[in-house]
Scaffold this motif. Structure first.
Motif, short mmCIF file in Angstrom:
data_model
loop_
_atom_site.label_atom_id
_atom_site.label_comp_id
_atom_site.label_asym_id
_atom_site.label_seq_id
_atom_site.Cartn_x
_atom_site.Cartn_y
_atom_site.Cartn_z
N GLY A 1 0.85 -1.10 0.77
CA GLY A 1 0.20 0.11 0.57
C GLY A 1 0.79 1.19 -0.36
O GLY A 1 1.95 1.32 0.51
N ALA A 2 0.01 2.63 -0.89
CA ALA A 2 0.70 3.47 -1.01
C ALA A 2 0.66 4.78 -0.41
O ALA A 2 0.55 6.12 -1.05
CB ALA A 2 1.98 3.47 -2.32
N ASP B 1 2.96 -1.64 -4.40
CA ASP B 1 1.58 -1.23 -4.92
C ASP B 1 1.34 -1.41 -6.50
O ASP B 1 2.40 -1.57 -6.93
CB ASP B 1 1.35 0.38 -4.03
N CYS C 1 6.19 -1.98 -7.77
CA CYS C 1 4.43 -2.29 -8.55
C CYS C 1 4.15 -2.99 -9.74
O CYS C 1 4.89 -4.00 -10.50
CB CYS C 1 4.89 -0.80 -9.93
N THR D 1 -2.74 -1.06 2.85
CA THR D 1 -3.66 -0.19 1.09
C THR D 1 -5.22 0.18 1.40
O THR D 1 -5.50 0.37 2.55
CB THR D 1 -4.27 -1.75 0.63
#
Length: 283
Positions: free
Chosen positions: A113-114, A136, A154, A175
């Motif tokens: 999660g970003a 993420d 990614c 997230t």
């Protein structure tokens, strides 16, 4: 793959990235040998840097170094190479090499999660001697402004990363998608080998997920093994920075708890072993 980067630059880069690596040093050479005493090279899992002279000697040093890296412990080891026999070289000399294995980061943290909390948390953790992995599906949010301390990945489906994590890693689920949170949580629990597993969210969310896990035949011990809501309850506040501080504090508590549970081990080479291995050769 051998790289022309000087060994001292490669060592500094391995430290910065938290990667395990080995420093190989020629302690003594006798007769005809490809390099003199004090020659060094750095080896990690994929590359080697600088040289001990090439040939079968270097090939065997690299192979032995990667065995130490795979073992995952910090240790020192002396290896004696008679060049005319063991190393398959006709120099007629011999070389004694000190292999110093540095295990790299104290631990690996895989952060899924970003969002705002993750972006507040990583600057807090980046000065620590930890290997940080950030996963993420949104490439534009995964910029690493921390000098290469964070390994960004990614993925269209971040759950794919779970199977590639090593045993004993820390994992954080932060997230923005509850459905993704659950799939990540189930995959990580199914692995069963995380040293720490935390998930952001409310107590209601955690309770709902635990009931769903029970309905899918996860064992009670698995269901109770993850931390959610994540972070220390004593650290209050809902702003991203406050939540990040709370999570960082819990991670440190868990890291210290695990360290205290592991008995200390000697990693040095004692003088008697050094003297016997060198067989009276002067350094």
């Amino acid at each position: 793959m051998i790289n022309s980067t000087p060994w001292f630059q490669a060592a500094a880069d391995c430290r910065r990235r938290g990667e395990p690596w080995v420093l190989a040093t020629v302690l003594s050479s006798r007769g005809s040998a490809p390099r003199d005493s004090g020659s060094k090279m750095v080896i990690h899992a994929r590359h080697s840097f600088d040289t001990l002279g090439g040939g079968q000697l270097e090939f065997q040093v690299i192979a032995r170094a990667r065995e130490l890296i795979a073992d995952g412990r910090e240790r020192q080891l002396l290896e004696h190479f008679p060049l005319s026999a063991r190393a398959g070289q006709c120099c007629g000399g011999s070389v004694t090499v000190l292999l110093e294995c540095f295990a790299g980061a104290e631990l690996q943290l895989h952060l899924f999660g970003a969002g705002h909390v993750a972006r507040a948390l990583l600057p807090i953790l980046s000065p620590l001697d930890w290997q940080l992995h950030w996963i993420d599906s949104r490439a534009e949010l995964l910029s690493d402004d921390m000098g290469g301390r964070v390994h960004c990945r990614c993925l269209g489906d971040p759950v794919e990363h779970v199977s590639q994590m090593p045993s004993g890693a820390f994992a954080l689920i932060l997230t923005q998608d509850h459905s993704l949170d659950y799939r990540l949580l189930a995959a990580l629990l199914d692995r069963g080998d995380c040293a720490y597993l935390g998930m952001i969210g409310s107590r209601t969310k955690a309770l709902r997920f635990r009931r769903r896990l029970a309905g899918e035949s996860f064992a009670p011990a698995q269901i109770e093994s993850f931390h959610s809501p994540v972070g220390l309850p004593q650290v209050r506040g809902k702003r991203p920075a406050e939540v990040a501080i709370s999570i960082a504090a819990q991670l440190l508590v868990e890291k210290n708890r695990l360290a205290n549970a592991v008995s200390g081990k000697s990693t040095g080479v004692d003088w008697k072993t050094l003297r016997e291995s060198l067989g009276g050769i002067s350094l």
